[in-house]
Structure formats: structure tokens, C-alpha cells
Design a protein around this motif. Structure first.
Motif, PDB file in Angstrom:
ATOM      1  N   ASP A 192      13.320   0.044   0.586  1.00 31.39           N
ATOM      2  CA  ASP A 192      13.264   0.774  -0.867  1.00 31.39           C
ATOM      3  C   ASP A 192      12.620   2.026  -0.873  1.00 31.39           C
ATOM      4  O   ASP A 192      11.831   2.493  -0.226  1.00 31.39           O
ATOM      5  N   PRO A 193      13.137   3.040  -1.717  1.00 30.03           N
ATOM      6  CA  PRO A 193      12.399   4.384  -1.971  1.00 30.03           C
ATOM      7  C   PRO A 193      11.277   4.276  -2.515  1.00 30.03           C
ATOM      8  O   PRO A 193      10.734   3.105  -3.182  1.00 30.03           O
ATOM      9  N   ASN A 194      10.488   5.275  -2.188  1.00 30.87           N
ATOM     10  CA  ASN A 194       9.066   5.485  -3.243  1.00 30.87           C
ATOM     11  C   ASN A 194       8.044   4.359  -2.834  1.00 30.87           C
ATOM     12  O   ASN A 194       7.818   3.649  -3.793  1.00 30.87           O
ATOM     13  N   PRO A 195       7.778   4.156  -1.775  1.00 30.47           N
ATOM     14  CA  PRO A 195       6.984   3.109  -1.243  1.00 30.47           C
ATOM     15  C   PRO A 195       5.525   3.094  -2.059  1.00 30.47           C
ATOM     16  O   PRO A 195       5.272   4.149  -2.714  1.00 30.47           O
ATOM     17  N   GLY A 196       5.161   1.950  -2.358  1.00 28.75           N
ATOM     18  CA  GLY A 196       3.866   1.593  -2.903  1.00 28.75           C
ATOM     19  C   GLY A 196       4.144  -0.012  -3.746  1.00 28.75           C
ATOM     20  O   GLY A 196       4.861  -0.715  -3.403  1.00 28.75           O
ATOM     21  N   HIS A 197       3.663   0.111  -4.983  1.00 30.83           N
ATOM     22  CA  HIS A 197       3.818  -1.026  -5.791  1.00 30.83           C
ATOM     23  C   HIS A 197       3.619  -0.801  -7.243  1.00 30.83           C
ATOM     24  O   HIS A 197       3.374   0.358  -7.645  1.00 30.83           O
ATOM     25  N   ILE A 198       4.008  -1.911  -7.942  1.00 29.31           N
ATOM     26  CA  ILE A 198       3.992  -1.690  -9.605  1.00 29.31           C
ATOM     27  C   ILE A 198       2.750  -1.545  -9.896  1.00 29.31           C
ATOM     28  O   ILE A 198       1.415  -2.192  -9.518  1.00 29.31           O
ATOM     29  N   ARG A 233       0.598  -1.256  -0.050  1.00 34.31           N
ATOM     30  CA  ARG A 233      -0.027  -0.065  -0.047  1.00 34.31           C
ATOM     31  C   ARG A 233       0.843   1.446  -0.081  1.00 34.31           C
ATOM     32  O   ARG A 233       0.217   2.407  -0.123  1.00 34.31           O
ATOM     33  N   GLY A 234       1.963   1.106   0.235  1.00 35.62           N
ATOM     34  CA  GLY A 234       2.979   2.331   0.302  1.00 35.62           C
ATOM     35  C   GLY A 234       3.016   3.158   1.675  1.00 35.62           C
ATOM     36  O   GLY A 234       3.344   4.470   1.833  1.00 35.62           O
ATOM     37  N   GLU A 235       2.671   2.353   2.774  1.00 33.89           N
ATOM     38  CA  GLU A 235       2.278   3.168   4.174  1.00 33.89           C
ATOM     39  C   GLU A 235       3.773   3.268   4.587  1.00 33.89           C
ATOM     40  O   GLU A 235       4.107   4.492   5.155  1.00 33.89           O
ATOM     41  N   ALA A 236       4.695   2.380   4.535  1.00 32.33           N
ATOM     42  CA  ALA A 236       6.029   2.414   4.929  1.00 32.33           C
ATOM     43  C   ALA A 236       6.901   1.252   4.160  1.00 32.33           C
ATOM     44  O   ALA A 236       6.308   0.269   3.801  1.00 32.33           O
ATOM     45  N   ASP A 237       8.251   1.535   4.139  1.00 32.94           N
ATOM     46  CA  ASP A 237       8.988   0.688   3.428  1.00 32.94           C
ATOM     47  C   ASP A 237      10.414   0.707   3.926  1.00 32.94           C
ATOM     48  O   ASP A 237      10.968   1.882   3.610  1.00 32.94           O
TER      49      ASP A 237
END
Length: 284
Positions: free
Chosen positions: A189-195, A182-186
Motif C-alpha cells: 500500500d502507498p503512504n506507509p504508516g497507520h491510522i 510504523r511506516g518503515e516499508a509497505d
């Protein structure tokens, strides 16, 4: 003859059952060698994810955080472990097969070894089953290196992933934890989220509450629901850096659905590529 990729540790308790196989301890981490020497399954040899199952990372934007090693370097690792085409290879880690055990399983299958299995439940389950634990350094083999021609199992590169994620006839599975998807935190890796277009199917859902793999029927139902009428060859599996994706490829093969592709670079490559990143639960 191919074996089921998952083996119950109770079948390995008798010493003679371990005498005719190569047992590999794939627990990973900076202290993996020290933990191995402090206690490992009797007869096991140690391999490290970063030093034995991955290439040196010069730039994660090209290949991700755990790129595959050169096949000839991997051949030297296998020679050190005593792996040959005549041997049965059994692997364990301490992450339910989710870390380096599944990665090594995939790599061995990808170089033509049909007799490779991962211990269900990993190190703790093997100890609980009664396999003896011993201390000391890893032994190694002095056998000669057999050449490896390349990776025979299907792989997808970043361009194919981008095409597949926008193609209704294909499917990209992102097996990371939902919060990372969901891009809440990572933390990695930078720029959290998904393809964009990838569907979240956390690898942890391959396991029950005790850290053992679900049954073949349960896994088959899970993945049939996800892939629909698609053939497994139309599926690409991605994670953070091409390691836990192998856990899902292992689960799919156990479920009778082999043939999906591995995206080795995974989100660690995608997030650094300058390509768009999606956030939230939605597909896209």
C-alpha cells in the motif's frame, strides 16, 4: 450449537470424523490451485481468496484490496463447496489460519453458520497429525444455491473507524507487522504508516513458536490487557486488506471475547483515501 472456532487436527485423523463435515482448503496465492492438485488433505475442496472470497477490485480506495463479495456470489461459492446450515465446516490454510482460512471462517459466521472451525496449525499440522494427503483436482457439489441476506457480523466503515480511533472509549487494533504499522516499508500500500489512533497488535502474536494458537487463557489475557474495560463491541480490527484481521477476530472469539468489528477496507483503503497517516510506534 456454536463450536470452538479452533480445532486440533488430531481429532480429525479418523476417516469417519471427516465424513460428516465439509473440509475446505483455503491456501491462497497465484498457484493455489496447482498446489492443491499436487497434494491436499483427503476429502478437501479448494477455494481461492481472490476468486472466491473477495470481490473484483475496481478501486482499492473504495473497499480496499480484498472487498467482501456480493452475498449472492458468495452463496454460489458455498453451494459449489457443498456448504449448508446442517454441515460442520472445517477450514485450513498454510499460514496458521492467518490468511484465507480465518477470512472464510468470518464470512461463514457472518452469514449465519455456527458450526465453523479452523484447523490449528494449518495444513502442515494436519499432515503431521496423520490426515492422509491425496492428489487431484477439487471436487464440487451440485447442490442448489441457498440465498444469503447479507453480512450479519459487525462491520465498520472508514468513517466509523475515524471516529473510533479518536474516541478513548473505543479501540482500533492494527494487526499488521510492526514495521508496516510504523511506516518503515509497505510492499502493498502507498503512504506507509497507520491510522492515527490505532494500536498495533500483530496477529502473529496470536500464535506460539510452532504456529499454533495460544491457549484460551493466554489469548484472553492478551486481549483483556489491550482492550481494558471496553466491551469487545467497542473494538474495531484492521489489517492491510481485511484478511488477517479475521485471524484476530478468530483468536478473540476463541478467547471468549466475541463481538469486535471488522474493517474490511483496512489500511489498503485508508492509505488511498486522502486521510492522515501516522508513523512510528506512538498511538496517533
Amino acid at each position: 450449537m456454536s463450536l470452538d472456532p479452533i480445532v486440533d487436527p488430531r481429532t480429525l485423523v479418523a476417516r469417519q470424523e471427516r465424513a460428516n463435515l465439509v473440509l475446505v482448503d483455503a491456501r491462497s496465492g497465484k498457484d493455489s490451485r496447482e498446489r492443491f492438485e499436487a497434494g491436499h488433505l483427503e476429502g478437501a475442496r479448494h477455494v481461492d481468496l481472490d476468486r472466491g472470497l473477495s470481490a473484483h477490485v475496481s478501486n482499492p480506495a473504495h473497499g480496499g484490496r480484498h472487498p467482501l463479495p456480493d452475498p449472492q456470489m458468495f452463496a454460489r461459492v458455498l453451494a459449489w463447496l457443498g456448504v449448508s446450515s446442517q454441515k460442520r465446516i472445517v477450514i485450513y490454510d498454510d499460514k496458521g489460519g492467518a490468511n484465507a482460512a480465518a477470512r472464510l471462517w468470518w464470512m461463514l459466521r457472518a452469514t449465519g453458520h455456527p458450526r465453523v472451525q479452523v484447523i490449528d496449525g494449518g495444513y502442515d499440522a494436519a499432515v503431521a497429525a496423520g490426515i492422509p494427503v491425496v492428489r487431484g483436482p477439487s471436487e464440487h457439489s451440485d447442490q442448489t444455491t441457498a440465498p444469503i441476506g447479507g453480512w450479519a457480523s459487525p462491520l465498520a466503515d472508514i468513517d466509523e473507524v475515524a471516529r473510533a480511533a479518536s474516541d478513548p472509549g473505543r479501540l482500533v487494533l492494527d494487526v499488521r507487522d510492526p514495521s508496516r504499522y510504523r511506516g518503515e516499508a509497505d510492499p502493498f500500500d502507498p503512504n506507509p504508516g497507520h491510522i492515527p489512533g490505532a494500536v498495533n497488535a500483530p496477529y502473529a502474536s496470536n500464535l506460539d513458536v510452532d504456529g499454533r494458537f495460544l491457549s484460551r487463557d493466554e489469548l484472553a489475557a492478551r486481549y483483556r490487557a489491550l482492550i481494558g474495560n471496553r466491551d469487545p463491541s467497542d473494538v474495531i480490527v484492521s489489517c492491510g486488506s481485511g484478511v488477517t484481521a479475521c485471524h484476530t477476530l478468530l483468536a478473540m472469539e476463541h478467547a471468549g471475547l466475541p463481538g469486535a468489528k471488522l474493517y474490511v477496507g483496512s489500511f489498503s483503503e485508508w492509505a488511498r483515501s486522502g486521510r492522515p497517516v501516522a508513523k512510528g510506534d506512538q498511538r496517533g
